[in-house]
Design a protein around this motif. Structure first.
Motif, short mmCIF file in Angstrom:
data_model
loop_
_atom_site.label_atom_id
_atom_site.label_comp_id
_atom_site.label_asym_id
_atom_site.label_seq_id
_atom_site.Cartn_x
_atom_site.Cartn_y
_atom_site.Cartn_z
N SER A 258 0.84 -1.21 0.00
CA SER A 258 0.00 0.00 0.00
C SER A 258 0.86 1.25 0.00
CB SER A 258 -0.92 0.01 1.23
OG SER A 258 -1.84 -1.07 1.19
N LEU A 259 1.96 1.22 0.76
CA LEU A 259 2.85 2.37 0.81
C LEU A 259 3.60 2.55 -0.51
CD1 LEU A 259 4.35 1.91 4.40
CD2 LEU A 259 2.41 3.33 3.71
N ILE A 260 3.98 1.45 -1.14
CA ILE A 260 4.69 1.53 -2.42
C ILE A 260 3.84 2.23 -3.47
CG2 ILE A 260 5.59 0.18 -4.37
CD1 ILE A 260 6.55 -1.88 -2.30
N VAL A 261 2.55 1.88 -3.53
CA VAL A 261 1.68 2.48 -4.56
C VAL A 261 1.09 3.80 -4.10
CG1 VAL A 261 1.12 0.20 -5.48
CG2 VAL A 261 -0.43 1.25 -3.82
N ASN A 262 1.57 4.29 -2.94
CA ASN A 262 1.18 5.59 -2.41
C ASN A 262 -0.31 5.67 -2.05
OD1 ASN A 262 1.96 8.19 -1.56
ND2 ASN A 262 1.23 9.12 -3.46
N ASP A 263 -0.86 4.54 -1.62
CA ASP A 263 -2.25 4.51 -1.17
C ASP A 263 -2.25 4.67 0.35
OD1 ASP A 263 -4.93 4.18 -0.77
OD2 ASP A 263 -5.08 2.26 -1.82
N LEU A 264 -1.93 5.88 0.81
CA LEU A 264 -1.77 6.11 2.25
C LEU A 264 -3.09 6.02 2.99
CD1 LEU A 264 0.80 9.06 2.30
CD2 LEU A 264 1.22 6.59 2.29
N GLU A 265 -4.17 6.41 2.33
CA GLU A 265 -5.47 6.37 2.99
C GLU A 265 -5.84 4.94 3.36
OE1 GLU A 265 -8.77 8.30 4.64
OE2 GLU A 265 -7.07 9.23 3.62
N ASN A 266 -5.71 4.03 2.40
CA ASN A 266 -6.05 2.64 2.68
C ASN A 266 -5.02 1.97 3.58
OD1 ASN A 266 -8.61 1.94 1.44
ND2 ASN A 266 -7.64 2.40 -0.52
N ALA A 267 -3.78 2.42 3.53
CA ALA A 267 -2.78 1.91 4.47
C ALA A 267 -3.18 2.26 5.90
CB ALA A 267 -1.41 2.50 4.15
N ARG A 268 -3.69 3.47 6.08
CA ARG A 268 -4.13 3.90 7.42
C ARG A 268 -5.32 3.08 7.89
NH1 ARG A 268 -7.38 8.36 9.49
NH2 ARG A 268 -7.98 8.84 7.34
N PHE A 269 -6.28 2.84 6.99
CA PHE A 269 -7.44 2.04 7.36
C PHE A 269 -7.04 0.59 7.65
CE2 PHE A 269 -10.11 5.20 4.81
CZ PHE A 269 -10.52 5.87 5.96
N LEU A 270 -6.07 0.07 6.89
CA LEU A 270 -5.58 -1.28 7.14
C LEU A 270 -4.99 -1.37 8.54
CD1 LEU A 270 -4.78 -4.17 6.31
CD2 LEU A 270 -2.70 -3.19 5.28
N TRP A 271 -4.18 -0.41 8.93
CA TRP A 271 -3.59 -0.41 10.27
C TRP A 271 -4.68 -0.37 11.34
CZ3 TRP A 271 0.70 -1.49 12.76
CH2 TRP A 271 0.85 -1.04 14.07
N LYS A 272 -5.69 0.44 11.11
CA LYS A 272 -6.76 0.57 12.10
C LYS A 272 -7.53 -0.73 12.30
CE LYS A 272 -7.81 5.52 11.96
NZ LYS A 272 -8.86 6.54 11.72
N ARG A 273 -7.72 -1.49 11.23
CA ARG A 273 -8.53 -2.70 11.36
C ARG A 273 -7.72 -3.95 11.69
NH1 ARG A 273 -8.88 -1.73 5.69
NH2 ARG A 273 -7.88 -3.36 4.45
N MET A 274 -6.40 -3.83 11.72
CA MET A 274 -5.58 -4.98 12.10
C MET A 274 -5.88 -5.39 13.54
SD MET A 274 -1.71 -4.34 10.78
CE MET A 274 -1.34 -3.89 9.11
N PRO A 275 -5.87 -6.67 13.83
CA PRO A 275 -6.01 -7.12 15.22
C PRO A 275 -4.79 -6.69 16.04
CG PRO A 275 -5.48 -8.97 13.79
CD PRO A 275 -5.77 -7.81 12.88
N ALA A 276 -5.00 -6.61 17.34
CA ALA A 276 -3.94 -6.12 18.24
C ALA A 276 -2.67 -6.94 18.13
CB ALA A 276 -4.45 -6.12 19.68
N ASP A 277 -2.80 -8.26 17.97
CA ASP A 277 -1.61 -9.10 17.87
C ASP A 277 -0.76 -8.74 16.66
OD1 ASP A 277 -2.29 -10.43 20.14
OD2 ASP A 277 -3.00 -12.27 19.17
N ALA A 278 -1.40 -8.42 15.55
CA ALA A 278 -0.66 -8.04 14.35
C ALA A 278 0.06 -6.71 14.56
CB ALA A 278 -1.61 -7.94 13.16
N LYS A 279 -0.59 -5.78 15.23
CA LYS A 279 0.04 -4.49 15.49
C LYS A 279 1.24 -4.60 16.41
CE LYS A 279 -4.10 -1.65 14.84
NZ LYS A 279 -5.02 -0.67 15.47
N ARG A 280 1.24 -5.63 17.26
CA ARG A 280 2.38 -5.81 18.17
C ARG A 280 3.57 -6.46 17.49
NH1 ARG A 280 -1.80 -6.63 22.19
NH2 ARG A 280 -1.89 -8.86 21.70
#
Length: 207
Positions: A59-81
């Motif tokens: 997502s960052l490579i194709v400069n889709d920052l909006e969807n990258a942000r939404f992806l981070w928000k919906r990731m489960p806590a374990d993935a974020k850790r």
């Protein structure tokens, strides 16, 4: 095909599509698998769940920052850790905030795993190419030190890049950028203009 088999298939595609630089195709495949995993109730599974790190990096490579942000928000806590996933998001935050120096720090601030390292290299190349394009449009002359700072490179490497690849001229401690040829905007022209405007904004913030 089971979800585990589909995930293994996607993992094999990552290397191939990265090597072919088909990042939009890779991102689409990751998003499709994320939906499959969610439908199967495996979105939070480390074994069968989405390839969050690959999807975020792409997502960052194709400069889709909006969807990258939404992806981070919906990731489960374990993935974020996960340290690598969190380090990828540090790059995303720096891009979102238009902080050039922080982007380079985040790119080089983690020992990336073999599947992710080629994506990081591609991201760094694309980011640096975007900065170079804007420098060419924005400056008729720029100091070597400022240019190197914008490119996140030592002065010697920055000089080799702009002189050999971009055909810039050298005048003492200054570079004279080669203006890029005029381009005709296609149907995605507005998006290109918005992207250039964002780059211009954060270049100004570095002054």
């Amino acid at each position: 095909m089971s979800l585990e088999e589909r995930r293994a298939q996607l993992q094999r595609k990552v290397e191939a599509l990265t090597g072919e630089r088909k990042f939009q195709e890779l991102l689409s495949a990751c998003r499709e698998f994320e939906l499959e995993a969610a439908a199967a109730g495996a979105a939070a599974s480390a074994a069968n769940g989405p390839l969050y790190d690959v999807q975020l990096a792409t997502s960052l490579i194709v400069n889709d920052l909006e969807n990258a942000r939404f992806l981070w928000k919906r990731m489960p806590a374990d993935a974020k850790r996960n340290a690598e996933t969190a380090s990828l998001w540090n790059i995303g935050k720096a891009l979102w905030a238009h902080k050039i120096a922080d982007v380079y720090i985040a790119l080089g601030g983690y020992q990336w795993s073999p599947p992710i390292q080629p994506l990081i290299s591609a991201l760094a190349d694309r980011f640096r190419a975007g900065v170079l394009k804007l420098l060419s449009r924005s400056y008729s002359v720029i100091s070597k030190n400022d240019c190197a700072s914008y490119l996140g490179l030592p002065v010697g490497e920055a000089e080799a890049l702009v002189v050999e690849q971009e055909k810039w001229e050298v005048d003492g401690d200054m570079f004279k950028p080669q203006p890029p040829p005029p381009t005709v905007l296609d149907t995605s022209g507005m998006q290109q203009l918005q992207s250039l405007s964002k780059y211009a904004a954060f270049l100004e913030q570095q002054q």
